[in-house]
Design a protein around this motif. Structure first.
Motif: not given
Length: 142
Positions: A10-11, A36, A39-41, A44, A79-80, A83, A86
């Motif tokens: 995900v990250l 990252t 990627h996350l956006q 999610v 951010a972690y 993730a 999610w």
């Protein structure tokens, strides 16, 4: 290990033979690469272009991009947590749209706060969200 691999995916982080929670802790401490967040956006909140600014303030993100610096440990940790929330929601609901709706909808067992908001606050908030998802997974929550 499976959870760490899902979070790495995900990250947008590279998976290695060493991948573990300990390696993730080291990565957080060093600071994730700025990309990252993109990627996350995409995973999610693909429709919410301001989502990353809930994790890192816009001026800070612009400065880090310009200076080609990684995120600081605080923002990497946040951010972690996103993730992790999610990947847990997707595991429980088996569907990205349903997981997304769950994370953004206020829940009575979280004092009428959205799970994503609670998970972003701190590690105890993430734990509360993961506990709630565990209850939902086993049929013991609202």
């Amino acid at each position: 290990m499976e959870d760490v691999t899902a979070v790495e995916r995900v990250l947008g982080l590279e998976h290695s033979e060493r991948s573990s929670v300990l390696l993730m802790a080291e990565r957080i401490q060093r600071g994730f690469p700025v990309n990252t967040l993109m990627h996350l956006q995409r995973a999610v909140a693909p429709e919410d272009k301001g989502f990353v600014h809930r994790i890192v303030a816009r001026p800070t993100l612009q400065r880090r991009r310009k200076m080609q610096q990684p995120l600081n440990p605080y923002d990497s940790e946040r951010a972690y947590r996103v993730a992790r929330a999610w990947t847990a929601a997707v595991r429980v609901y088996q569907d990205a749209e349903t997981a997304r709706a769950f994370l953004e909808r206020k829940h009575p067992l979280l004092d009428d706060q959205a799970p994503m908001t609670v998970a972003m606050q701190n590690s105890a908030g993430l734990e509360a969200v993961e506990d709630l998802l565990g209850q939902l997974e086993h049929g013991s929550a609202l």
